[in-house]
Design an enzyme around this catalytic site. Structure first.
Site, PDB file in Angstrom:
ATOM      1  N   HIS A 277      -2.132  -2.009  -9.861  1.00 16.10           N
ATOM      2  CA  HIS A 277      -1.180  -1.743  -8.632  1.00 16.10           C
ATOM      3  C   HIS A 277      -1.869  -1.153  -7.343  1.00 16.10           C
ATOM      4  CE1 HIS A 277      -0.772   2.097 -10.835  1.00 16.10           C
ATOM      5  NE2 HIS A 277      -0.805   2.656  -9.467  1.00 16.10           N
TER       6      HIS A 277
ATOM      7  N   ARG B 163       2.372   5.696   0.064  1.00 19.90           N
ATOM      8  CA  ARG B 163       3.560   7.081   0.388  1.00 19.90           C
ATOM      9  C   ARG B 163       4.318   6.217   1.378  1.00 19.90           C
ATOM     10  NH1 ARG B 163      -1.211   9.376  -0.975  1.00 19.90           N
ATOM     11  NH2 ARG B 163      -1.278  10.634  -2.815  1.00 19.90           N
TER      12      ARG B 163
ATOM     13  N   GLU C 182       3.308  -0.133  -5.912  1.00 17.07           N
ATOM     14  CA  GLU C 182       3.576   1.210  -6.169  1.00 17.07           C
ATOM     15  C   GLU C 182       4.242   2.099  -5.026  1.00 17.07           C
ATOM     16  OE1 GLU C 182       2.724   5.592  -7.790  1.00 17.07           O
ATOM     17  OE2 GLU C 182       1.584   3.880  -8.557  1.00 17.07           O
TER      18      GLU C 182
ATOM     19  N   ASN D 259       7.923  11.015  -1.750  1.00 17.25           N
ATOM     20  CA  ASN D 259       7.770  12.480  -1.896  1.00 17.25           C
ATOM     21  C   ASN D 259       8.796  12.994  -1.054  1.00 17.25           C
ATOM     22  OD1 ASN D 259       5.221  13.088  -3.403  1.00 17.25           O
ATOM     23  ND2 ASN D 259       4.401  11.950  -1.569  1.00 17.25           N
TER      24      ASN D 259
ATOM     25  N   HIS E 280      -5.293  -3.534   4.476  1.00 22.50           N
ATOM     26  CA  HIS E 280      -3.875  -4.252   4.589  1.00 22.50           C
ATOM     27  C   HIS E 280      -3.663  -4.714   3.039  1.00 22.50           C
ATOM     28  CE1 HIS E 280      -6.829  -7.413   5.740  1.00 22.50           C
ATOM     29  NE2 HIS E 280      -6.093  -8.056   4.601  1.00 22.50           N
TER      30      HIS E 280
ATOM     31  N   GLU F 251      -0.840  -8.917   5.503  1.00 22.98           N
ATOM     32  CA  GLU F 251      -1.279  -9.861   5.913  1.00 22.98           C
ATOM     33  C   GLU F 251      -0.836 -11.071   5.261  1.00 22.98           C
ATOM     34  OE1 GLU F 251      -5.703 -12.345   6.474  1.00 22.98           O
ATOM     35  OE2 GLU F 251      -5.332 -10.839   5.126  1.00 22.98           O
TER      36      GLU F 251
END
Length: 135
Positions: A12, A16, A63, A67, A82, A130
């Site tokens: 993965h 954030r 993922e 937070n 990207h 992209e």
């Protein structure tokens, strides 16, 4: 490390995000990914959401990390590039994304020095994605 012990695939990519629901709406609604799993970690005050076009057992997934106490937008470093996603009809996809209000930072067209047709869009946090024409 011998050849049999080497890594075999990318699992993965993690990013954030400030507003998890807004990001889920973008990746699921606009880009057609599926939410594979989501887990809240109350003692750590964060949530992880895994999305993709196939299961984690066979596909690379995204993922998203939220937070809970983050109040300022994350600074995207100059090393970030990207995420690339294959699409069937890049012109139709970009048209639909534009109608949905997605920011298209580079309209579809051939790459400089190549016949490959690409476009770039931004997610709600400004991460570049992209789109690459694959037929």
């Amino acid at each position: 490390m011998d050849l049999a012990e080497r890594p075999t695939r990318i699992l993965h990519t993690m990013m954030r995000v400030m507003d998890l629901q807004r990001s889920l709406d973008f990746y699921i609604g606009a880009l057609g990914m599926q939410l594979l799993r989501r887990q809240d970690y109350p003692t750590g005050r964060f949530t992880l959401a895994f999305l993709g076009y196939g299961g984690e057992d066979t596909s690379t997934v995204l993922e998203l990390t939220h937070n809970w106490d983050q109040t300022e937008p994350y600074v995207q470093g100059t090393a970030w590039g990207h995420i690339a996603i294959a699409v069937g009809d890049i012109y139709a996809v970009c048209s639909e994304l534009a109608e949905a209000g997605v920011n298209i930072t580079r309209p579809p067209g051939p790459m400089k020095h190549s016949a490959t047709v690409i476009a770039f869009v931004e997610d709600p946090d400004g991460y570049k994605i992209e789109l690459i024409q694959r037929t």
